[in-house]
Design an enzyme around this catalytic site. Structure first.
Site, PDB file in Angstrom:
ATOM      1  N   ASP A   9      39.998  24.346  16.022  1.00 12.23           N
ATOM      2  CA  ASP A   9      40.787  23.996  14.854  1.00 12.23           C
ATOM      3  C   ASP A   9      40.366  24.945  13.722  1.00 12.23           C
ATOM      4  OD1 ASP A   9      42.271  22.386  12.963  1.00 12.23           O
ATOM      5  OD2 ASP A   9      40.302  21.653  12.305  1.00 12.23           O
ATOM      6  N   ASP A  11      41.091  24.660   9.636  1.00 14.11           N
ATOM      7  CA  ASP A  11      40.611  24.072   8.378  1.00 14.11           C
ATOM      8  C   ASP A  11      39.630  22.929   8.636  1.00 14.11           C
ATOM      9  OD1 ASP A  11      42.378  25.866   7.228  1.00 14.11           O
ATOM     10  OD2 ASP A  11      43.959  24.374   6.968  1.00 14.11           O
TER      11      ASP A  11
HETATM   12 MG    MG Z   1      40.927  20.484  10.600  1.00 12.37          MG
END
Ligand code: MG
Ligand code: ZN
Length: 198
Positions: A9, A11
């Site tokens: 992932d 952010d």
């Molecule tokens: Mg995230």
């Protein structure tokens, strides 16, 4: 020949969770991330970013900023001797904004479209792979693609783990302080598995 991968992932896992990275200056790597990705590179894991960027559909920033941010991410990692093998993102949202960005797409996590694309382009084997993320949606996504799931406690991770995990359909295989600790665990798991095979 297929490759194993660590899906990442973006952010809250690679960079600081700031809500939306709506300006290039708001993209900053979290501590030890360069080291973590370098370690994966050294151990022959494909490193593939899988990211929802609905800020595009929401009209918060243009899709061109996503590309700029990803160039910055590659540059910052390069300085630490680390690289990414692929970056895949979804700019859509099912209910907000205007078409074509407003759509019920196949690529917004936990939908699996981005992985299907990565698997085709990079020749990956999901059942030998891991997904690392800071939200329940990342864990659900891992389950859907048949990869092992690691929750990191950076970004939204701590709050997700404390307040939301009871609502999750599946639990992560491991909970790590940050990406570096997650990678150490992955590397150790693999040693353990290959010892078992001998
Ligand atoms: Mg995230
Ligand atoms: Zn999408």
């Amino acid at each position: 020949m297929t490759h194993r991968a660590v899906f990442l992932d973006r952010d809250g896992t690679i960079n600081e969770e700031v809500g939306y990275v709506n300006h290039i200056e708001r993209f900053n790597l979290l501590p030890r991330v360069g080291e973590a990705i370098r370690l994966l590179n050294q151990h022959d894991w494909k490193t593939v970013v899988i990211s929802n960027q609905s800020g595009v559909a929401r009209g918060y920033f243009p899709e061109s900023l996503v590309h700029q941010v990803h160039q910055k991410m590659r540059d910052l990692l390069k300085r630490e001797g680390a690289h990414l093998d692929g970056i895949y993102y979804c700019p859509h949202h099912p209910d907000i904004g205007v078409p074509p960005y407003r759509q019920r797409c196949w690529c917004r996590k936990p939908a699996t479209g981005l992985i299907e694309e990565a698997v085709k382009e990079l020749g990956l084997n999901c059942s030998q792979s891991y997904m690392v993320g800071d939200r329940g949606v990342d864990i659900e996504f891992a389950r859907r693609v048949g990869a092992r799931a690691i929750l990191v406690l950076t970004g939204y991770g701590k709050g997700e783990w404390e307040y939301c995990k009871d609502q999750w359909k599946v639990n992560p295989d491991y909970v790590a302080e940050d990406l570096f600790e997650a990678v150490l665990w992955i590397v150790q798991q693999e040693k353990f598995i290959s010892m078992g095979e001998k």
